[in-house]
Structure formats: structure tokens, C-alpha cells
Motif scaffolding. Structure first.
Motif, mmCIF file in Angstrom:
data_model
loop_
_atom_site.group_PDB
_atom_site.id
_atom_site.type_symbol
_atom_site.label_atom_id
_atom_site.label_comp_id
_atom_site.label_asym_id
_atom_site.label_seq_id
_atom_site.Cartn_x
_atom_site.Cartn_y
_atom_site.Cartn_z
ATOM 1 N N TYR A 131 0.990 -0.883 0.231
ATOM 2 C CA TYR A 131 0.001 0.140 -0.152
ATOM 3 C C TYR A 131 1.140 0.864 0.207
ATOM 4 N N PHE A 132 2.038 1.348 1.151
ATOM 5 C CA PHE A 132 2.656 2.457 0.377
ATOM 6 C C PHE A 132 2.753 2.694 -1.395
ATOM 7 N N GLN A 133 3.133 1.697 -1.952
ATOM 8 C CA GLN A 133 3.719 1.538 -2.813
ATOM 9 C C GLN A 133 3.270 2.604 -3.661
ATOM 10 N N TYR A 134 2.100 1.657 -3.947
ATOM 11 C CA TYR A 134 0.234 2.785 -3.981
ATOM 12 C C TYR A 134 0.063 4.198 -3.718
ATOM 13 N N LEU A 135 0.814 4.614 -2.647
ATOM 14 C CA LEU A 135 0.932 5.784 -2.180
ATOM 15 C C LEU A 135 1.558 6.480 -2.577
ATOM 16 N N VAL A 136 3.045 6.085 -2.794
ATOM 17 C CA VAL A 136 3.708 6.808 -4.032
ATOM 18 C C VAL A 136 3.630 7.761 -4.697
ATOM 19 N N ASP A 137 2.797 6.387 -5.624
ATOM 20 C CA ASP A 137 3.124 6.342 -6.548
ATOM 21 C C ASP A 137 2.166 7.417 -6.964
ATOM 22 N N LEU A 138 0.782 7.610 -6.213
ATOM 23 C CA LEU A 138 0.021 8.537 -6.659
ATOM 24 C C LEU A 138 0.306 10.058 -5.999
ATOM 25 N N TYR A 139 1.374 10.006 -4.790
ATOM 26 C CA TYR A 139 1.454 11.566 -4.491
ATOM 27 C C TYR A 139 2.900 11.783 -3.732
ATOM 28 N N GLY A 140 3.995 10.685 -4.565
ATOM 29 C CA GLY A 140 4.612 11.141 -4.581
ATOM 30 C C GLY A 140 5.703 10.563 -3.114
ATOM 31 N N ASP A 141 6.526 12.229 -2.195
ATOM 32 C CA ASP A 141 6.444 12.335 -1.019
ATOM 33 C C ASP A 141 5.719 11.605 -0.544
ATOM 34 N N VAL A 142 6.121 11.195 0.535
ATOM 35 C CA VAL A 142 4.729 10.738 1.680
ATOM 36 C C VAL A 142 5.513 10.743 3.211
ATOM 37 N N PRO A 143 4.797 10.962 4.204
ATOM 38 C CA PRO A 143 5.208 10.587 5.211
ATOM 39 C C PRO A 143 5.530 8.890 5.262
ATOM 40 N N TYR A 144 6.955 8.884 5.991
ATOM 41 C CA TYR A 144 7.654 6.918 5.427
ATOM 42 C C TYR A 144 7.493 7.215 6.574
ATOM 43 N N SER A 145 9.005 7.581 7.322
ATOM 44 C CA SER A 145 10.344 6.372 8.297
ATOM 45 C C SER A 145 9.786 7.262 9.655
ATOM 46 N N GLN A 146 8.983 8.844 9.795
ATOM 47 C CA GLN A 146 8.365 8.926 11.217
ATOM 48 C C GLN A 146 7.452 9.197 10.886
ATOM 49 N N ALA A 147 6.542 7.939 9.904
ATOM 50 C CA ALA A 147 4.799 7.761 10.365
ATOM 51 C C ALA A 147 4.455 6.861 11.197
ATOM 52 N N HIS A 148 3.487 6.510 12.017
ATOM 53 C CA HIS A 148 2.457 5.647 12.644
ATOM 54 C C HIS A 148 2.916 5.991 14.392
ATOM 55 N N LEU A 149 3.530 7.185 14.403
ATOM 56 C CA LEU A 149 4.535 7.280 16.222
ATOM 57 C C LEU A 149 2.694 7.489 17.193
ATOM 58 N N GLY A 150 1.915 8.214 16.452
ATOM 59 C CA GLY A 150 1.202 9.011 17.223
ATOM 60 C C GLY A 150 1.359 9.991 17.908
ATOM 61 N N ALA A 151 1.402 10.057 19.249
ATOM 62 C CA ALA A 151 1.618 11.099 19.710
ATOM 63 C C ALA A 151 3.278 11.822 20.070
ATOM 64 N N LEU A 152 3.216 10.715 19.555
ATOM 65 C CA LEU A 152 4.946 10.887 19.914
ATOM 66 C C LEU A 152 6.039 12.116 18.726
ATOM 67 N N ASN A 153 4.606 11.669 17.459
ATOM 68 C CA ASN A 153 5.142 13.229 16.575
ATOM 69 C C ASN A 153 3.658 13.307 15.902
ATOM 70 N N THR A 154 3.583 13.790 15.570
ATOM 71 C CA THR A 154 1.801 14.531 15.256
ATOM 72 C C THR A 154 2.064 15.073 14.178
ATOM 73 N N THR A 155 3.408 15.123 13.470
ATOM 74 C CA THR A 155 3.663 16.078 12.192
ATOM 75 C C THR A 155 4.979 15.746 11.561
ATOM 76 N N PRO A 156 4.590 14.245 11.264
ATOM 77 C CA PRO A 156 5.791 13.163 10.690
ATOM 78 C C PRO A 156 6.152 14.483 9.602
ATOM 79 N N ALA A 157 7.676 14.100 8.810
ATOM 80 C CA ALA A 157 8.365 14.520 7.685
ATOM 81 C C ALA A 157 7.982 13.767 6.595
#
Length: 244
Positions: A131-157
């Protein structure tokens, strides 16, 4: 004095018996997160993400490929935005909202604190990469390495799209290794896997096919970038070796 001696135990029993003695049941309607093991959550993760894939992602893909079109006899100007030269800020936003959110369910399975579910975790790694392959195909750059951290990082790069593609290959290789080297205590995958019914060899084949697709996404860049050309050559060679 004798009455006091009799009353005091009764008071103590009334104050503490319910909390410390009778209250022994946990509500089955409020399970703890630690009780939701990967074998209990994998089917929900699979069906939730697949729902968006087969409906909205299927729709926008077929419209852009001119496979689908509006019935002009019934709906004047159908798919006007899709066939137009401008798109609004909320164009098919439900694809992003649903797919990106659902990848978090795979992260929860992958990060579950137990080595007894390596096969379930491997499936989650493969599908998260899918699914991340699809997200990159559709949108290019997306939050990935800092994703899914919840309250620990609400603005992932946002990560570079090429870097995400490269890491997805790493994740797929890791998933294949997890399947091939699963310990004897690993819980077997069964019917809770609604896609392949626990066929782990099938998941390995799917992972290798997905790797091939991700690598082909970078083929055009390889025509002008020597480093990418070398990378793809090496990866294709590794894929070929695995098929021998």
C-alpha cells in the motif's frame, strides 16, 4: 465494647470486599491493546485496506486509463473533474485518508511485542509495502520513516519517494527472511489470512512480484542516472537468483 468489635469487621468488609474480592471479572467488551494479538487483527487490516483499493482506487485508475466513462445519456458531464485539466484540493481525498490510515494497522501488527507471530508480522510487512507503493505512485513524497508514531510525532516529515521505494525493498526482503526463518514457536497462519489462507510460500511469491513492480517504477530514472541503473541491475540479479 463487644458491639464495636462486631461492627468494625462488618464496616471493613463493606468497604473493601467488592474491590478486593468480588470484582474479579474483566469486561470482554473492553479488551486491552495487549490482548489484540496479530492473529486477531490481521483479517480486519486486510479487508479495511482492500475495500479502498477495490472501490475508489479502482475507479480513479480506470477513469484515467479511459476504461470507464460516464453515461452521458443519464449523467451530463460525468467525471468532469477527472477528465478536466484542473483538480480540487480534495480530489479523491478518501484514497489518501483511508489507505494511509489503514497502513497504521499493519504497523501495529509488525510492532507487536512477541516473537511468536513472525509469519503474521511478515504478511503485515508485505501488505504495508504494497500500500505504501501505491501511495508513492499516487502522491510522490509522503510521511514514511516517521509515520505511525501517534502522539510521539503528530507532524511526521515527508520522505523522498525514491528513498521510500528503496526501503520497501528492504522491508520485503526482511519479510521473506522472517518467513523462511520463523522459529518453531511461531503461531501458524490460518483462515484469519483472508487473502492467501496462510499460504506462506504464496506470500513469498507475492513479495518477490511486488519487489519487481517497485523496481520497474524506477526504470525510467535508470536511463539517466548511473547509480539507479546499478542498483536496479543488482536487484534484478538477486530476484533472478531467488527464482532458481
Amino acid at each position: 465494647m463487644k458491639r464495636i468489635k462486631l461492627i468494625l469487621p462488618l464496616i471493613a468488609l463493606a468497604l473493601f470486599s467488592c474491590d478486593n474480592y468480588l470484582d474479579v471479572n474483566d469486561s470482554p467488551n473492553n479488551p486491552l491493546a495487549s490482548q489484540i494479538t496479530p492473529n486477531l487483527s490481521i483479517s480486519a487490516a486486510q479487508t479495511a485496506s482492500y475495500s479502498t483499493l477495490t472501490r475508489r482506487m479502482n475507479e480513479v485508475g480506470n477513469v484515467f486509463m479511459n476504461n470507464w466513462g460516464a453515461n452521458v445519456n443519464s449523467f451530463t458531464g460525468g467525471y468532469a473533474e477527472e477528465f478536466g485539466i484542473t483538480m480540487s484540493n480534495n480530489f479523491y481525498e478518501d484514497i489518501w485518508n483511508s489507505v494511509y490510515r489503514n497502513t497504521y494497522e499493519y504497523s501495529k501488527i509488525i510492532n507487536y511485542p512477541s516473537a511468536d507471530y513472525d509469519n503474521h508480522k511478515a504478511i503485515a510487512k508485505i501488505l504495508k509495502s504494497f500500500y505504501f507503493q501505491y501511495l508513492v505512485d499516487l502522491y510522490g513524497d509522503v510521511p514514511y520513516s516517521q509515520a505511525h508514531l501517534g502522539a510521539l510525532n503528530t507532524t511526521p516529515a515527508y520522505d523522498d519517494d525514491q528513498a521510500i521505494y528503496r526501503d520497501l525493498i528492504v522491508q520485503l526482503d526482511d519479510a521473506i527472511n522472517m518467513i523462511n526463518n520463523a522459529p518453531s514457536t511461531t503461531v501458524a497462519v490460518g483462515s484469519e489470512d483472508v487473502i492467501l489462507q496462510g499460504d506462506m510460500n504464496g506470500w513469498i511469491r507475492f513479495a518477490n512480484t511486488l519487489k519487481l513492480r517497485i523496481l520497474l517504477r524506477q526504470a525510467t530514472l535508470a536511463e539517466t542516472d548511473a547509480a539507479t541503473d546499478t542498483y536496479l541491475t543488482d536487484q534484478f540479479a538477486l530476484l533472478e537468483q531467488r527464482q532458481l
